[in-house]
Write a protein that holds these residues in place. Sequence first.
Motif, mmCIF file in Angstrom:
data_model
loop_
_atom_site.group_PDB
_atom_site.id
_atom_site.type_symbol
_atom_site.label_atom_id
_atom_site.label_comp_id
_atom_site.label_asym_id
_atom_site.label_seq_id
_atom_site.Cartn_x
_atom_site.Cartn_y
_atom_site.Cartn_z
ATOM 1 N N SER A 1 0.842 -1.188 0.000
ATOM 2 C CA SER A 1 0.000 0.000 0.000
ATOM 3 C C SER A 1 0.883 1.246 0.000
ATOM 4 O O SER A 1 2.058 1.183 0.356
ATOM 5 N N ILE A 2 0.319 2.368 -0.379
ATOM 6 C CA ILE A 2 1.058 3.629 -0.315
ATOM 7 C C ILE A 2 0.725 4.418 0.952
ATOM 8 O O ILE A 2 1.342 5.448 1.215
ATOM 9 N N PHE A 3 -0.246 3.955 1.726
ATOM 10 C CA PHE A 3 -0.753 4.778 2.817
ATOM 11 C C PHE A 3 0.018 4.561 4.115
ATOM 12 O O PHE A 3 0.231 3.419 4.534
ATOM 13 N N PRO A 4 0.425 5.661 4.782
ATOM 14 C CA PRO A 4 1.125 5.534 6.061
ATOM 15 C C PRO A 4 0.222 4.866 7.107
ATOM 16 O O PRO A 4 -0.994 5.055 7.089
ATOM 17 N N GLU A 5 0.831 4.100 7.989
ATOM 18 C CA GLU A 5 0.086 3.457 9.091
ATOM 19 C C GLU A 5 0.629 3.975 10.416
ATOM 20 O O GLU A 5 1.042 3.220 11.283
ATOM 21 N N ASP A 6 0.625 5.317 10.542
ATOM 22 C CA ASP A 6 1.216 5.953 11.721
ATOM 23 C C ASP A 6 0.177 6.561 12.656
ATOM 24 O O ASP A 6 0.522 7.268 13.603
ATOM 25 N N GLY A 7 -1.123 6.320 12.374
ATOM 26 C CA GLY A 7 -2.165 6.846 13.243
ATOM 27 C C GLY A 7 -2.477 8.321 13.044
ATOM 28 O O GLY A 7 -3.279 8.890 13.785
ATOM 29 N N VAL A 8 -1.852 8.948 12.057
ATOM 30 C CA VAL A 8 -2.069 10.381 11.812
ATOM 31 C C VAL A 8 -3.224 10.564 10.827
ATOM 32 O O VAL A 8 -3.274 9.904 9.794
ATOM 33 N N LYS A 9 -4.149 11.471 11.179
ATOM 34 C CA LYS A 9 -5.272 11.787 10.286
ATOM 35 C C LYS A 9 -4.810 12.806 9.244
ATOM 36 O O LYS A 9 -4.177 13.807 9.589
ATOM 37 N N ARG A 10 -5.107 12.532 7.991
ATOM 38 C CA ARG A 10 -4.763 13.444 6.900
ATOM 39 C C ARG A 10 -6.000 13.602 6.007
ATOM 40 O O ARG A 10 -6.509 12.616 5.500
ATOM 41 N N THR A 11 -6.449 14.823 5.807
ATOM 42 C CA THR A 11 -7.647 15.081 5.010
ATOM 43 C C THR A 11 -7.254 15.511 3.598
ATOM 44 O O THR A 11 -6.352 16.327 3.419
ATOM 45 N N TRP A 12 -7.957 14.936 2.618
ATOM 46 C CA TRP A 12 -7.714 15.257 1.214
ATOM 47 C C TRP A 12 -9.024 15.709 0.571
ATOM 48 O O TRP A 12 -10.102 15.254 0.947
ATOM 49 N N GLU A 13 -8.901 16.595 -0.400
ATOM 50 C CA GLU A 13 -10.055 17.110 -1.134
ATOM 51 C C GLU A 13 -10.086 16.476 -2.520
ATOM 52 O O GLU A 13 -9.069 16.437 -3.218
ATOM 53 N N LEU A 14 -11.262 15.978 -2.911
ATOM 54 C CA LEU A 14 -11.443 15.422 -4.246
ATOM 55 C C LEU A 14 -11.588 16.579 -5.233
ATOM 56 O O LEU A 14 -12.519 17.366 -5.146
ATOM 57 N N VAL A 15 -10.644 16.666 -6.175
ATOM 58 C CA VAL A 15 -10.624 17.761 -7.147
ATOM 59 C C VAL A 15 -11.391 17.380 -8.399
ATOM 60 O O VAL A 15 -12.098 18.188 -8.988
ATOM 61 N N SER A 16 -11.244 16.122 -8.826
ATOM 62 C CA SER A 16 -11.975 15.652 -10.002
ATOM 63 C C SER A 16 -12.077 14.139 -9.964
ATOM 64 O O SER A 16 -11.295 13.463 -9.298
ATOM 65 N N SER A 17 -13.061 13.619 -10.681
ATOM 66 C CA SER A 17 -13.267 12.178 -10.774
ATOM 67 C C SER A 17 -13.823 11.861 -12.152
ATOM 68 O O SER A 17 -14.706 12.553 -12.642
ATOM 69 N N ASN A 18 -13.261 10.828 -12.762
ATOM 70 C CA ASN A 18 -13.686 10.442 -14.103
ATOM 71 C C ASN A 18 -13.790 8.921 -14.143
ATOM 72 O O ASN A 18 -12.867 8.227 -13.708
ATOM 73 N N THR A 19 -14.907 8.395 -14.643
ATOM 74 C CA THR A 19 -15.122 6.954 -14.670
ATOM 75 C C THR A 19 -15.059 6.429 -16.101
ATOM 76 O O THR A 19 -15.660 6.998 -17.009
ATOM 77 N N GLY A 20 -14.325 5.344 -16.273
ATOM 78 C CA GLY A 20 -14.189 4.718 -17.581
ATOM 79 C C GLY A 20 -15.210 3.620 -17.802
ATOM 80 O O GLY A 20 -15.917 3.205 -16.870
ATOM 81 N N LYS A 21 -15.277 3.112 -19.017
ATOM 82 C CA LYS A 21 -16.249 2.075 -19.379
ATOM 83 C C LYS A 21 -16.025 0.769 -18.623
ATOM 84 O O LYS A 21 -16.930 -0.040 -18.478
ATOM 85 N N THR A 22 -14.807 0.540 -18.142
ATOM 86 C CA THR A 22 -14.480 -0.704 -17.447
ATOM 87 C C THR A 22 -14.802 -0.637 -15.949
ATOM 88 O O THR A 22 -14.595 -1.602 -15.229
ATOM 89 N N GLY A 23 -15.265 0.543 -15.495
ATOM 90 C CA GLY A 23 -15.518 0.735 -14.073
ATOM 91 C C GLY A 23 -14.351 1.376 -13.343
ATOM 92 O O GLY A 23 -14.445 1.696 -12.160
ATOM 93 N N VAL A 24 -13.235 1.587 -14.043
ATOM 94 C CA VAL A 24 -12.088 2.264 -13.443
ATOM 95 C C VAL A 24 -12.433 3.725 -13.183
ATOM 96 O O VAL A 24 -13.184 4.333 -13.941
ATOM 97 N N GLN A 25 -11.938 4.254 -12.079
ATOM 98 C CA GLN A 25 -12.125 5.662 -11.756
ATOM 99 C C GLN A 25 -10.775 6.338 -11.621
ATOM 100 O O GLN A 25 -9.866 5.788 -10.988
ATOM 101 N N VAL A 26 -10.634 7.519 -12.201
ATOM 102 C CA VAL A 26 -9.444 8.331 -11.993
ATOM 103 C C VAL A 26 -9.843 9.466 -11.056
ATOM 104 O O VAL A 26 -10.597 10.362 -11.441
ATOM 105 N N ASN A 27 -9.382 9.380 -9.809
ATOM 106 C CA ASN A 27 -9.716 10.362 -8.782
ATOM 107 C C ASN A 27 -8.491 11.211 -8.463
ATOM 108 O O ASN A 27 -7.443 10.669 -8.111
#
Length: 198
Positions: free
Chosen positions: A164-190
């Motif tokens: 995984s790329i996500f830290p497991e250090d117990g720290v809360k980090r908030t992110w804002e969704l800027v854009s999202s695009n869904t492909g025909k295969t069900g893949v999402q680019v967020n």
Amino acid sequence: MRVVVTEFISLDGVVQAPGGPEEDTDGGFAHGGWSHPFFDPEVVGGAFAAGLEQAEALLYGRRTYETMAAAWPERAGDPFADRLNSLRKYVISDTLGEDGLTWENSVRVPVAEAFGKVRELRAAEGGDLAMMGSPTLVRALLAEGLVDELQLVVMPVMLGGGKSIFPEDGVKRTWELVSSNTGKTGVQVNVLRPVQEA
């Protein structure tokens, strides 16, 4: 420069070996190449092409660098490959020797100097410092608050475990969704950017 990370990622947060069976079998990982059925050339390919256009340099950990260096130089003549090949590449490694820097425009950065180098590059003017793969390095940069944008290419599959790329250090980090695009295969680019906590 902004540090922009692009990752193929499963629904359960796994980024290990999306490209092929032998890419990374650490921990007995047996699903290498899992991203292929969900690749949408228009949505995913378009996002990669746009990201590469904004890139001024690339940043890799050793393993991802070696995988990319083995694949892209021989594809010269393809516009995507030509762009990748022409960019400056920074590879964070203590084990890669100068003779291992086989991809043109490559520079090795010792692990102890990684955060300092990334801070220096972030302070510079210019396009993006683009990252793909390199889960150990991405996790460390996320923990240090040195990632300016995450482009998560979410595939509709669960892999049951893996890197995984996500830290497991117990720290809360908030992110804002800027854009999202869904492909025909069900893949999402967020595309997400960090929110500065008050």
